[in-house]
Design an enzyme around this catalytic site. Structure first.
Site, PDB file in Angstrom:
ATOM      1  N   ASP A 129       0.866  -1.170   0.000  1.00  0.00           N
ATOM      2  CA  ASP A 129       0.000   0.000   0.000  1.00  0.00           C
ATOM      3  C   ASP A 129       0.907   1.225   0.000  1.00  0.00           C
ATOM      4  O   ASP A 129       1.803   1.351   0.832  1.00  0.00           O
ATOM      5  CB  ASP A 129      -0.848  -0.013   1.286  1.00  0.00           C
ATOM      6  CG  ASP A 129      -2.228   0.551   1.069  1.00  0.00           C
ATOM      7  OD1 ASP A 129      -2.337   1.560   0.366  1.00  0.00           O
ATOM      8  OD2 ASP A 129      -3.196  -0.022   1.616  1.00  0.00           O
ATOM      9  N   ASP A 234      -3.160   4.722  -2.486  1.00  0.00           N
ATOM     10  CA  ASP A 234      -4.258   5.154  -1.618  1.00  0.00           C
ATOM     11  C   ASP A 234      -4.771   6.547  -1.999  1.00  0.00           C
ATOM     12  O   ASP A 234      -3.975   7.448  -2.297  1.00  0.00           O
ATOM     13  CB  ASP A 234      -3.707   5.201  -0.180  1.00  0.00           C
ATOM     14  CG  ASP A 234      -4.747   5.585   0.845  1.00  0.00           C
ATOM     15  OD1 ASP A 234      -5.585   4.727   1.170  1.00  0.00           O
ATOM     16  OD2 ASP A 234      -4.726   6.734   1.323  1.00  0.00           O
ATOM     17  N   GLU A 303      -6.707   3.529  -5.838  1.00  0.00           N
ATOM     18  CA  GLU A 303      -7.947   3.643  -5.070  1.00  0.00           C
ATOM     19  C   GLU A 303      -8.561   5.025  -5.255  1.00  0.00           C
ATOM     20  O   GLU A 303      -7.980   6.038  -4.847  1.00  0.00           O
ATOM     21  CB  GLU A 303      -7.677   3.444  -3.573  1.00  0.00           C
ATOM     22  CG  GLU A 303      -8.975   3.368  -2.793  1.00  0.00           C
ATOM     23  CD  GLU A 303      -9.023   4.180  -1.518  1.00  0.00           C
ATOM     24  OE1 GLU A 303      -9.893   3.898  -0.680  1.00  0.00           O
ATOM     25  OE2 GLU A 303      -8.220   5.122  -1.360  1.00  0.00           O
ATOM     26  N   HIS A 369     -11.221  -3.096   3.598  1.00  0.00           N
ATOM     27  CA  HIS A 369     -11.210  -2.757   5.028  1.00  0.00           C
ATOM     28  C   HIS A 369     -11.993  -1.493   5.342  1.00  0.00           C
ATOM     29  O   HIS A 369     -12.021  -1.071   6.500  1.00  0.00           O
ATOM     30  CB  HIS A 369      -9.750  -2.597   5.464  1.00  0.00           C
ATOM     31  CG  HIS A 369      -9.078  -1.459   4.741  1.00  0.00           C
ATOM     32  ND1 HIS A 369      -8.870  -1.478   3.377  1.00  0.00           N
ATOM     33  CD2 HIS A 369      -8.626  -0.265   5.172  1.00  0.00           C
ATOM     34  CE1 HIS A 369      -8.307  -0.340   3.012  1.00  0.00           C
ATOM     35  NE2 HIS A 369      -8.148   0.411   4.072  1.00  0.00           N
ATOM     36  N   ASP A 370     -12.566  -0.857   4.330  1.00  0.00           N
ATOM     37  CA  ASP A 370     -13.312   0.391   4.553  1.00  0.00           C
ATOM     38  C   ASP A 370     -14.817   0.216   4.440  1.00  0.00           C
ATOM     39  O   ASP A 370     -15.560   1.175   4.675  1.00  0.00           O
ATOM     40  CB  ASP A 370     -12.880   1.447   3.517  1.00  0.00           C
ATOM     41  CG  ASP A 370     -11.450   1.927   3.710  1.00  0.00           C
ATOM     42  OD1 ASP A 370     -10.982   1.932   4.859  1.00  0.00           O
ATOM     43  OD2 ASP A 370     -10.809   2.278   2.707  1.00  0.00           O
TER      44      ASP A 370
HETATM   45  C1  NOJ Z   1      -8.267   5.028   2.036  1.00  0.00           C
HETATM   46  C2  NOJ Z   1      -7.944   3.880   2.935  1.00  0.00           C
HETATM   47  O1  NOJ Z   1      -8.440   2.701   2.363  1.00  0.00           O
HETATM   48  C3  NOJ Z   1      -8.548   4.186   4.275  1.00  0.00           C
HETATM   49  O2  NOJ Z   1      -8.497   3.090   5.133  1.00  0.00           O
HETATM   50  C4  NOJ Z   1      -7.825   5.375   4.852  1.00  0.00           C
HETATM   51  O3  NOJ Z   1      -8.414   5.726   6.081  1.00  0.00           O
HETATM   52  C5  NOJ Z   1      -7.896   6.562   3.896  1.00  0.00           C
HETATM   53  N1  NOJ Z   1      -7.613   6.202   2.547  1.00  0.00           N
HETATM   54  C6  NOJ Z   1      -6.913   7.608   4.298  1.00  0.00           C
HETATM   55  O4  NOJ Z   1      -5.607   7.184   4.012  1.00  0.00           O
END
Ligand code: NOJ
Length: 585
Positions: A129, A234, A303, A369-370
């Site tokens: 990541d 990210d 992402e 994970h989000d």
């Molecule tokens: C996306 C990530 O997947 C998330 O977990 C994170 O909190 C935010 N970006 C900030 O980096």
């Protein structure tokens, strides 16, 4: 015993000797076809929750290494790890204080090198990541920038703010942070505001400063030299802000000026400069791959929760410049819900394939994970069908760890146990609406203490209490389980038809849709899914348009059908939320 499908070598041979057929395939070209990544399943590991090797209640690198064999046995050949770098862990690793160091509670650099070596031996590619938009406020760059040390003054986005007539100073504009509250924080030391699109401990780096770009290139090269196969980038669409720092127009969605929904993010997100940075990183990866051909192509996955045109441009812009190998396709998370009907699914699949420029690989993300897990978004009865959907569509599939078992969100997690920053920010009354903790609970390996995740008395997040029944060990031992279905699907993906078969998808009724992978003179694979809570009877004959025999290839845990069983295509009865993968023989 399953009848053999087309071996990939035979298909490869026939394809490479028949260039014209390639044009009819699902947007993949010869170059992509023979590379390692366009047909791969990427298994996302959330390191903090995967496996704890030293009993401190926190997952770590040695823990991951000890489970790489599990990945290989399952049929996984690529994994992306959520951040493992040094971090104060305000946002659990997405706030990095040293991009080139391993977080001590996760292990050492040697542990990382062992992980890479073991993965390599097992044929598993490792993707890291990369979190370029912001660092931690504990990073030395931020400390130096706050102190205006020469060379670091403009590493971050600083502003004096606005001095009002009454003498009060306020932030430069109305931008809210993604995690609630103003996106600006006053810094006493520097006597200026700094921008943070996420928590205040995650200051935004300034990509208009070439030194920042250079520093990040160094980070990428550092990890590439360690043998990683690429990066998941990210929050890439947050990299640039409009230099005017103007107020954003109000969205009208909420009156709460602290909510991210308050404004339309036209000056703080999705700026055209993002694409230039993606191209820059693509060039860096391509150059590295060319110089180091001993390892496979290094790739990037990006992402961004964005519009179709924008994501299509990430693949390749209107001038034909290639960017992200895999701009994440989140539509199964954002645009398909538990009550969606067959048309919604078909529409979401088609729209990605229509917008994706030719010569690229589709990708489908089923969880991360989000976002809530599949069992919690669609209901536990949908787990197998959703894995069938994910794993039999053409292109890349992305699985979040635990989805192969059908793990369930721990929604009952208490306020006291809640650690996720956006959840803490909105307070006890509303935390459940936004908390990501329920999807991040420890992996459920067995029915031992802490589900076999850790020997600690307390784990960093509590284990879901359902682990006594829902765990890998039990699913391996069972006659039939989600895990076994998942594994069978991965086995099926090895066949050539799943890589290059022509693709078409149709709704068969309001609640049932089917799609087909076919290739002249070879057996086709058909996936048929009932997305309703009721039993459905469908007629597949028109869709199949071939008077051939349909047999079950993979059936779900509770299915009345069994592998190898012949089916009546004209009257196929599917239980509520049932999926079936079949073969036309
Ligand atoms: C996306 C990530 O997947 C998330 O977990 C994170 O909190 C935010 N970006 C900030 O980096």
């Amino acid at each position: 015993m399953r009848a053999p499908l087309i071996p990939i070598q035979i298909l490869l041979f026939s394809l490479l000797n028949c260039g014209s057929i390639m044009a009819g395939l699902v947007k993949s070209d010869t170059e992509d076809f023979i590379d390692w990544w366009p047909h791969t399943v990427f298994y996302q590991i959330y390191p903090r929750s995967f496996k704890d090797s030293n009993g401190d209640g926190i997952g770590d690198l040695k823990g991951i290494t000890s489970k790489l064999r599990y990945l290989a046995d399952t049929g996984i050949t690529a994994t992306w790890l959520s951040p493992i770098f040094q971090s104060p862990m305000v946002d659990f690793g997405y706030d990095i204080s040293d991009y080139k160091a391993i977080q001590p509670e996760y292990g050492t650099m040697q542990d990382f090198e062992e992980l890479i070596d073991t993965a390599f031996e097992l044929g598993i590619k490792v993707i890291l990541d990369f979190v370029p938009n912001h660092s931690s406020d504990q990073h030395e760059w931020f400390k130096k920038s706050a102190a205006k040390e020469p060379g670091y003054e403009d590493f971050y986005v600083w502003h004096d703010g606005i001095l009002q007539e009454n003498g009060t100073r306020v932030p430069p504009n109305n931008w809210p942070s993604v995690f609630y509250g103003s996106a600006w924080e006053w810094h006493e030391g520097r006597q200026q505001y700094y921008l943070h699109q996420f928590t205040k401990e995650q200051p935004d780096l300034n990509y208009r400063n070439p030194r920042v770009v250079q520093a990040m290139d160094d980070v990428l090269l550092f990890w590439l030299k360690k043998g990683v196969a690429g990066f998941r980038i990210d929050a890439v669409n947050h990299l640039f802000e409009d230099e005017s720092l103007k107020d954003e127009p109000l969205s009208g969605k909420t009156a709460d000026s602290l909510s991210y929904d308050y404004t339309k993010h036209i000056y703080s997100r999705d700026l055209p400069e993002v694409l230039e940075m993606i191209h820059h990183w693509r060039q860096l990866l391509d150059d590295f791959s060319a110089k180091h051909p001993e390892r496979p192509t290094r790739i990037m996955m990006t992402e961004a929760y964005g519009g179709l045109t924008q994501l299509a441009d990430y693949y390749e812009d209107s001038n034909g410049v290639r960017g992200s190998h895999l701009p994440f396709n989140f539509h199964f998370i954002t645009d398909v819900k538990g009550d969606s009907d067959a048309r919604d699914y078909v529409y979401n699949v088609e729209k990605w394939l229509i917008y994706m420029p030719r010569g690229h690989a589709a990708n489908w993300v089923m969880g991360n994970h989000d976002n809530p897990r599949v069992a919690s978004r669609f209901g536990p009865a949908s787990v197998d069908a959703m894995n069938m959907l994910l794993l039999t569509l053409p292109g890349v599939a992305v699985t979040y760890n635990g989805e192969e078992l059908g793990m369930v969100d721990y929604r009952e997690l208490s306020w006291e146990d809640t650690v996720d920053p956006p959840a803490r920010n909105v307070g006890e009354e509303h935390y459940k609406e936004v908390s990501r903790d329920p999807v991040r609970t420890p992996f459920q390996w067995s029915n031992a203490t802490n589900a076999g995740f850790s020997t600690a008395t307390k784990t960093w997040l509590p284990v879901h209490p359902n682990y006594l029944e829902l765990n890998l060990e039990a699913q391996k031992a069972a006659k039939r389980s989600h895990y076994q279905v998942y594994k069978d699907l991965l086995e099926l993906r090895k066949s050539g038809i799943m890589r290059v078969g022509r693709f078409n998808i149709e709704p068969l009724s309001r609640w049932v849709f089917a799609f087909k992978r076919s290739y002249p003179n070879f057996e086709s694979i058909i996936t048929v899914i009932n997305v309703s809570d009721q039993e459905q009877l469908v007629d597949l004959s028109e869709f199949l348009s071939q008077p051939k025999k349909l047999v079950v290839e993979v059936a779900g845990v509770d299915s009345k059908y069994q592998t190898g069983q012949p089916l009546a295509a004209s009257a196929l009865l599917l239980a509520a939320r049932e999926g079936l993968v079949c073969r036309l023989v």
